[in-house]
Design a protein around this motif. Sequence first.
Motif, PDB file in Angstrom:
ATOM      1  N   SER A   1      30.958 -10.304  40.950  1.00  0.00           N
ATOM      2  CA  SER A   1      31.461 -10.013  39.612  1.00  0.00           C
ATOM      3  C   SER A   1      31.128 -11.165  38.678  1.00  0.00           C
ATOM      4  O   SER A   1      31.015 -12.315  39.084  1.00  0.00           O
ATOM      5  CB  SER A   1      32.972  -9.784  39.644  1.00  0.00           C
ATOM      6  OG  SER A   1      33.629 -10.988  39.995  1.00  0.00           O
ATOM      7  N   ASN A   2      30.968 -10.841  37.418  1.00  0.00           N
ATOM      8  CA  ASN A   2      30.671 -11.845  36.405  1.00  0.00           C
ATOM      9  C   ASN A   2      31.956 -12.236  35.699  1.00  0.00           C
ATOM     10  O   ASN A   2      32.104 -12.072  34.508  1.00  0.00           O
ATOM     11  CB  ASN A   2      29.649 -11.294  35.401  1.00  0.00           C
ATOM     12  CG  ASN A   2      28.312 -11.054  36.033  1.00  0.00           C
ATOM     13  OD1 ASN A   2      27.952 -11.728  36.981  1.00  0.00           O
ATOM     14  ND2 ASN A   2      27.581 -10.096  35.520  1.00  0.00           N
TER      15      ASN A   2
ATOM     16  N   PRO B   1      28.211  -4.525  35.162  1.00  0.00           N
ATOM     17  CA  PRO B   1      26.850  -4.777  35.640  1.00  0.00           C
ATOM     18  C   PRO B   1      25.829  -4.001  34.830  1.00  0.00           C
ATOM     19  O   PRO B   1      26.149  -2.961  34.247  1.00  0.00           O
ATOM     20  CB  PRO B   1      26.883  -4.293  37.089  1.00  0.00           C
ATOM     21  CG  PRO B   1      27.999  -3.329  37.135  1.00  0.00           C
ATOM     22  CD  PRO B   1      29.001  -3.773  36.108  1.00  0.00           C
ATOM     23  N   ASN B   2      24.629  -4.513  34.797  1.00  0.00           N
ATOM     24  CA  ASN B   2      23.550  -3.878  34.040  1.00  0.00           C
ATOM     25  C   ASN B   2      22.921  -2.792  34.910  1.00  0.00           C
ATOM     26  O   ASN B   2      22.024  -3.061  35.704  1.00  0.00           O
ATOM     27  CB  ASN B   2      22.513  -4.914  33.628  1.00  0.00           C
ATOM     28  CG  ASN B   2      21.463  -4.331  32.721  1.00  0.00           C
ATOM     29  OD1 ASN B   2      21.608  -3.216  32.241  1.00  0.00           O
ATOM     30  ND2 ASN B   2      20.408  -5.081  32.500  1.00  0.00           N
ATOM     31  N   THR B   3      23.402  -1.564  34.767  1.00  0.00           N
ATOM     32  CA  THR B   3      22.900  -0.453  35.574  1.00  0.00           C
ATOM     33  C   THR B   3      22.254   0.619  34.724  1.00  0.00           C
ATOM     34  O   THR B   3      22.029   1.726  35.189  1.00  0.00           O
ATOM     35  CB  THR B   3      24.042   0.185  36.388  1.00  0.00           C
ATOM     36  OG1 THR B   3      25.043   0.630  35.482  1.00  0.00           O
ATOM     37  CG2 THR B   3      24.630  -0.804  37.373  1.00  0.00           C
TER      38      THR B   3
END
Length: 78
Positions: free
Chosen positions: A31-32, A42-44
């Motif tokens: 996790s960020n 997230p970049n999805t």
Amino acid sequence: MQQPAADNGTNQSKPNQTRDDNQTPIIENTSNHNGTGLSSLPNTATNIFNWMLIGTLLLFIGISVWLIQSYRKKQPIN
């Protein structure tokens, strides 16, 4: 002399594999979390919706050109 039992798929153990029940799996924290209590997603994202929008716009442009040309052909020339 004792004969080996036939392997009918019920014998699951393999002689070269060992299992350690005391070993716990390592789970990475991906996790960020930035320390403020908020985490970013997230970049999805994919480009599929961009391509669908471009295709829809091109379709509408094509239909518009076709309707305009068919309308012009039906008008009598003066």
